[in-house]
Design a protein around this motif. Sequence first.
Motif, PDB file in Angstrom:
ATOM      1  N   PRO A  98     -36.734  17.394  22.012  1.00 14.62           N
ATOM      2  CA  PRO A  98     -37.368  16.485  22.983  1.00 14.62           C
ATOM      3  C   PRO A  98     -36.646  15.148  23.140  1.00 14.62           C
ATOM      4  O   PRO A  98     -36.871  14.448  24.141  1.00 14.62           O
ATOM      5  N   GLY A  99     -35.773  14.791  22.204  1.00 18.24           N
ATOM      6  CA  GLY A  99     -35.090  13.509  22.276  1.00 18.24           C
ATOM      7  C   GLY A  99     -34.033  13.426  23.369  1.00 18.24           C
ATOM      8  O   GLY A  99     -33.578  12.330  23.709  1.00 18.24           O
ATOM      9  N   GLN A 140     -27.530  16.328  20.097  1.00 15.59           N
ATOM     10  CA  GLN A 140     -28.507  15.239  20.148  1.00 15.59           C
ATOM     11  C   GLN A 140     -28.939  14.822  18.739  1.00 15.59           C
ATOM     12  O   GLN A 140     -29.021  13.632  18.427  1.00 15.59           O
ATOM     13  N   ARG A 141     -29.195  15.791  17.888  1.00 20.73           N
ATOM     14  CA  ARG A 141     -29.642  15.472  16.526  1.00 20.73           C
ATOM     15  C   ARG A 141     -28.560  14.761  15.730  1.00 20.73           C
ATOM     16  O   ARG A 141     -28.834  13.835  14.960  1.00 20.73           O
ATOM     17  N   GLU A 146     -26.942   8.121  14.240  1.00 20.00           N
ATOM     18  CA  GLU A 146     -26.211   6.860  14.388  1.00 20.00           C
ATOM     19  C   GLU A 146     -26.767   5.996  15.512  1.00 20.00           C
ATOM     20  O   GLU A 146     -26.082   5.108  16.018  1.00 20.00           O
ATOM     21  N   GLY A 147     -27.985   6.282  15.934  1.00 20.53           N
ATOM     22  CA  GLY A 147     -28.648   5.453  16.923  1.00 20.53           C
ATOM     23  C   GLY A 147     -28.247   5.733  18.357  1.00 20.53           C
ATOM     24  O   GLY A 147     -28.481   4.902  19.241  1.00 20.53           O
ATOM     25  N   LEU A 148     -27.678   6.891  18.605  1.00 15.48           N
ATOM     26  CA  LEU A 148     -27.255   7.265  19.961  1.00 15.48           C
ATOM     27  C   LEU A 148     -27.987   8.514  20.431  1.00 15.48           C
ATOM     28  O   LEU A 148     -28.553   9.262  19.620  1.00 15.48           O
ATOM     29  N   VAL A 212     -26.534   7.224  25.408  1.00 15.33           N
ATOM     30  CA  VAL A 212     -27.446   6.088  25.524  1.00 15.33           C
ATOM     31  C   VAL A 212     -27.657   5.469  24.148  1.00 15.33           C
ATOM     32  O   VAL A 212     -27.568   6.142  23.121  1.00 15.33           O
ATOM     33  N   ASP A 213     -27.944   4.178  24.160  1.00 14.87           N
ATOM     34  CA  ASP A 213     -28.303   3.446  22.948  1.00 14.87           C
ATOM     35  C   ASP A 213     -29.800   3.636  22.735  1.00 14.87           C
ATOM     36  O   ASP A 213     -30.612   3.190  23.554  1.00 14.87           O
ATOM     37  N   LEU A 214     -30.189   4.302  21.661  1.00 12.75           N
ATOM     38  CA  LEU A 214     -31.600   4.603  21.446  1.00 12.75           C
ATOM     39  C   LEU A 214     -32.437   3.343  21.261  1.00 12.75           C
ATOM     40  O   LEU A 214     -33.607   3.308  21.651  1.00 12.75           O
TER      41      LEU A 214
END
Length: 286
Positions: A98-99, A140-141, A146-148, A212-214
């Motif tokens: 889902p992220g 994605q995982r 690393e916050g991306l 994207v920067d999470l």
Amino acid sequence: MPAPQTIAVVGFVLLAVLALGSLLLVRRLASRLARIAALSVGVVLLLGAAAGAIGAVAAGSAQRELPAPAAERIDGRADAAEQRTMPDDFVDARELEPGIEVELRYAGTRNFTGQVVDGYETDDRVILQRDAAAALAGVQRELAAEGLGLRVYDAYRPTRAVRFFMDWARTDDDSTRAEYYPDFEKPQLFELGYIAERSKHSLGGTVDLTLVDLAGGEPLDMGGPFDFFGERSHYDAEGLAPEQAANRARLREAMIAGGFEPYELEWWHFSYPLDDDARPVDAPVR
């Protein structure tokens, strides 16, 4: 296969010979009626030869106006082999992870056509063949650590959408040129590989995306926008700032590690290897 111009010349010569034969026959016929008939046949044959030659040459010119698309983005299968319903092994990658963010550009007007593209009935699904979807979820995982994250601009693309692009390219509508293809005329978009008659997206293994920067929710600066047709979109484009080049490299590294293959002309474009029997699909995105 002989060129249309060659066929036209041969046809013209043959018809001209028949026409001249008919005209010469006039001198050997005593009857005025027979002379008129022979003369008429000769004139008709000459006119037919000329019309055929002109038509074939025009057809050849029309073929040159729309060049064959570059092989990189062609899957090589005929449209007759399309699957009209969504295959059972096509899934939404967001159901697996889902992220993953999604912003299907062709479901709105923020794309190179300036229109909602045929075949896109929703803007919030990342449909891919199951193996490709699982691989994307894995990417994605890995990035999330690393916050991306990933933001998808396009995934599976119905073949009707590809035909929509082709129809758009044949119009004189240049309203989006300044933003998306300022350096080219429309026919050049085919020659250079930016638009193709058959797209790997329709096989369910290709995805267009960015990082994207999470924390902030904003996409990283890639040094050029999605769907820009020009050298700025090439992965190794000149003039990139160090941060922009690093962002492109990080996206590329993450996707390659996940099993995807990059496309040099577009920093956002990646394809997952599929079975040889994969075929294009025309079911709408819904």
